[in-house]
Scaffold this active site. Structure first.
Site, PDB file in Angstrom:
ATOM      1  N   LYS A 270      77.154  54.235  57.612  1.00 54.34           N
ATOM      2  CA  LYS A 270      78.122  55.301  57.923  1.00 54.34           C
ATOM      3  C   LYS A 270      79.253  55.333  56.901  1.00 54.34           C
ATOM      4  CE  LYS A 270      77.342  56.211  62.791  1.00 54.34           C
ATOM      5  NZ  LYS A 270      77.895  56.359  64.130  1.00 54.34           N
TER       6      LYS A 270
ATOM      7  N   LYS B 201      66.733  57.870  60.750  1.00 54.90           N
ATOM      8  CA  LYS B 201      66.732  58.075  62.209  1.00 54.90           C
ATOM      9  C   LYS B 201      67.388  59.404  62.581  1.00 54.90           C
ATOM     10  CE  LYS B 201      70.973  56.441  64.183  1.00 54.90           C
ATOM     11  NZ  LYS B 201      71.554  56.361  65.475  1.00 54.90           N
TER      12      LYS B 201
ATOM     13  N   LYS C 223      73.112  62.163  65.741  1.00 57.41           N
ATOM     14  CA  LYS C 223      73.977  63.245  66.213  1.00 57.41           C
ATOM     15  C   LYS C 223      74.814  63.791  65.079  1.00 57.41           C
ATOM     16  CE  LYS C 223      75.285  61.109  70.303  1.00 57.41           C
ATOM     17  NZ  LYS C 223      76.025  60.041  69.641  1.00 57.41           N
TER      18      LYS C 223
HETATM   19  N1  AQP Z   1      67.119  58.217  66.731  1.00 54.54           N
HETATM   20  C1  AQP Z   1      67.249  57.494  67.824  1.00 54.54           C
HETATM   21  N2  AQP Z   1      66.162  57.056  68.491  1.00 54.54           N
HETATM   22  C2  AQP Z   1      66.284  56.322  69.640  1.00 54.54           C
HETATM   23  N3  AQP Z   1      67.503  55.981  70.177  1.00 54.54           N
HETATM   24  C3  AQP Z   1      68.610  56.408  69.541  1.00 54.54           C
HETATM   25  N4  AQP Z   1      69.929  56.265  69.796  1.00 54.54           N
HETATM   26  C4  AQP Z   1      70.642  56.881  68.819  1.00 54.54           C
HETATM   27  N5  AQP Z   1      69.828  57.448  67.931  1.00 54.54           N
HETATM   28  C5  AQP Z   1      68.554  57.173  68.341  1.00 54.54           C
HETATM   29  C6  AQP Z   1      70.476  55.555  70.953  1.00 54.54           C
HETATM   30  O1  AQP Z   1      71.277  56.472  71.678  1.00 54.54           O
HETATM   31  C7  AQP Z   1      72.370  55.770  72.281  1.00 54.54           C
HETATM   32  C8  AQP Z   1      73.665  56.450  72.016  1.00 54.54           C
HETATM   33  O2  AQP Z   1      73.950  56.490  70.639  1.00 54.54           O
HETATM   34  P1  AQP Z   1      75.466  56.538  70.151  1.00 54.54           P
HETATM   35  O3  AQP Z   1      76.141  57.729  70.670  1.00 54.54           O
HETATM   36  O4  AQP Z   1      76.124  55.260  70.427  1.00 54.54           O
HETATM   37  O5  AQP Z   1      75.421  56.681  68.639  1.00 54.54           O
HETATM   38  P2  AQP Z   1      74.427  56.232  67.567  1.00 54.54           P
HETATM   39  O6  AQP Z   1      73.598  55.070  67.950  1.00 54.54           O
HETATM   40  O7  AQP Z   1      75.190  56.080  66.303  1.00 54.54           O
HETATM   41  O8  AQP Z   1      73.534  57.527  67.608  1.00 54.54           O
HETATM   42  P3  AQP Z   1      73.625  58.813  66.803  1.00 54.54           P
HETATM   43  O9  AQP Z   1      72.896  59.867  67.548  1.00 54.54           O
HETATM   44  O10 AQP Z   1      73.143  58.533  65.443  1.00 54.54           O
HETATM   45  O11 AQP Z   1      75.133  59.232  66.797  1.00 54.54           O
HETATM   46  P4  AQP Z   1      76.154  59.371  65.618  1.00 54.54           P
HETATM   47  O12 AQP Z   1      75.449  60.176  64.571  1.00 54.54           O
HETATM   48  O13 AQP Z   1      77.314  60.053  66.216  1.00 54.54           O
HETATM   49  O14 AQP Z   1      76.472  57.997  65.143  1.00 54.54           O
HETATM   50  C9  AQP Z   1      72.327  54.338  71.724  1.00 54.54           C
HETATM   51  O15 AQP Z   1      71.730  53.502  72.692  1.00 54.54           O
HETATM   52  C10 AQP Z   1      71.448  54.462  70.531  1.00 54.54           C
HETATM   53  O16 AQP Z   1      70.780  53.248  70.249  1.00 54.54           O
END
Ligand code: AQP
Length: 335
Positions: A114, A195, A198
């Site tokens: 990030k 991956k 969001k």
């Molecule tokens: N691609 C993915 N596949 C499976 N699980 C996923 N998670 C995130 N991306 C995937 C799981 O979703 C939960 C919440 O995620 P988060 O909001 O804590 O943020 P993150 O892990 O950083 O997910 P994002 O979607 O990539 O968000 P941003 O881009 O905002 O950082 C967690 O349990 C995560 O493992």
């Protein structure tokens, strides 16, 4: 004794099917397990670790609570709350900061990933896993259901708990990460080597969001990147990552075995058939959620009431542990 389950999600954008498959739908299953006591949190303080538009962040927080309810989380069965409504998280993170070596944080792959995308790297981004440790530890959590990307952070939480217990005596439960056997890492539709995320949600064709219109879902999946072959099988070959990702989504949402999924596509005429079937399954899961969400978000008063109720329940669990930790660390508690 019931196992306490804690997990959270950032209101950094509308949640996508990766978040749903890797985390949220497993929370709903956990909620219905009589041996578990569940706490699910909208981690808005975590979202602040990268720049956010304040008005949008507030809207997305409410939207996410409505989505929690729309997917089937029930405030009578689980504690649902917003992280910033419970000061224990920020205060607890500070206390844990004071026992966490900075070298541990520098090693986190999510920080490396990030921070490489940010013009200015905020201190909060480096500290993100300590805040996550506070989320988990101050609730005496046993299990943390997360996607694979968060496994390293839960392991760091375990290290912090062990270090605290070693210095100050048995205090924190050392929690276990619970990673799904299938679908723990859903990849981007536009780039199956990264991956689904969001924060890349604005990139067209990257993700399927839970609130996407069926037509948008169909278009995104039909355009998903695949290879030039025609073999529809699970595979670890990076060239086949796009097909593997589509099969993984299909498997996770249908609950079928890998063999049964491959049998479903044994007579397919090409990737077009696979994509059509995946789109159908995704739409059949997301459409009822989208309809429910529309009704729930309209009643803002009820959402406000539920947020307050959830925060009160969360405080009643985490505050005594915070006082205990402060006392052990040598802070003078007001009488
Ligand atoms: N691609 C993915 N596949 C499976 N699980 C996923 N998670 C995130 N991306 C995937 C799981 O979703 C939960 C919440 O995620 P988060 O909001 O804590 O943020 P993150 O892990 O950083 O997910 P994002 O979607 O990539 O968000 P941003 O881009 O905002 O950082 C967690 O349990 C995560 O493992």
């Amino acid at each position: 004794m019931k196992q306490r389950v804690f997990s959270g999600i950032q209101p950094s954008n509308v949640i996508h099917i990766g978040n749903y498959i890797g985390a949220v739908r497993r929370w709903v299953a956990s909620q219905n397990d009589p041996d578990k006591e569940n706490i699910f949190c909208i981690v808005d303080l975590h979202a602040l670790t990268v720049p956010q538009d304040p008005t949008e962040l507030r809207e997305r927080t409410l939207d996410l609570l409505a989505l929690f309810l729309a997917v089937g989380l029930d405030p009578d069965k689980s504690i649902l709350f917003v992280q910033s409504h419970v000061p224990v998280h920020a205060e607890g993170a500070w206390l844990l900061n004071c026992i966490t070596p900075i070298g541990w944080l520098n090693k986190m792959t999510q920080f490396k990933d990030k921070s490489s995308k940010q013009e200015t790297i905020l201190a909060g981004l480096l500290d993100y896993p300590v805040l996550m440790a506070a989320d988990i530890l101050f609730y005496d959590t046993h299990e943390v259901p997360v996607g694979e990307d968060q496994k390293q952070h839960v392991e760091l939480t375990r290290n912090i708990a062990e270090r605290f217990n070693h210095h100050y005596g048995e205090t924190f439960i050392v929690p276990e990460p619970m990673i799904a056997a299938s679908g723990a890492r859903i990849m981007g539709l536009d780039d199956p080597s990264a991956k689904m995320s969001k924060s890349s949600g604005a990139v067209k064709g990257h993700a399927v969001n839970l609130l996407d219109d069926p037509k948008v879902i169909e278009r995104s999946i039909m355009r998903a990147k695949t290879d030039s072959g025609s073999d529809i099988r699970f595979s670890k070959d990076p060239v086949k990552a796009g097909v593997n990702n589509l099969l993984t989504i299909y498997q996770a949402l249908t609950g079928k075995t890998q063999e049964a999924v491959e049998t479903d596509f044994a007579n397919a005429r090409g990737y077009g058939d696979l994509k059509k079937a995946v789109a159908e399954v995704v739409i059949s899961v997301t459409e009822p959620i989208r309809v429910q969400h529309r009704a729930i978000i309209a009643d803002r008063g009820e959402l406000e009431r539920l947020m307050q109720l959830g925060a009160e329940k969360a405080r009643s669990i985490s505050e005594p542990r915070l006082q205990d930790v402060k006392q052990k660390m040598g802070l003078l508690l007001p009488q």
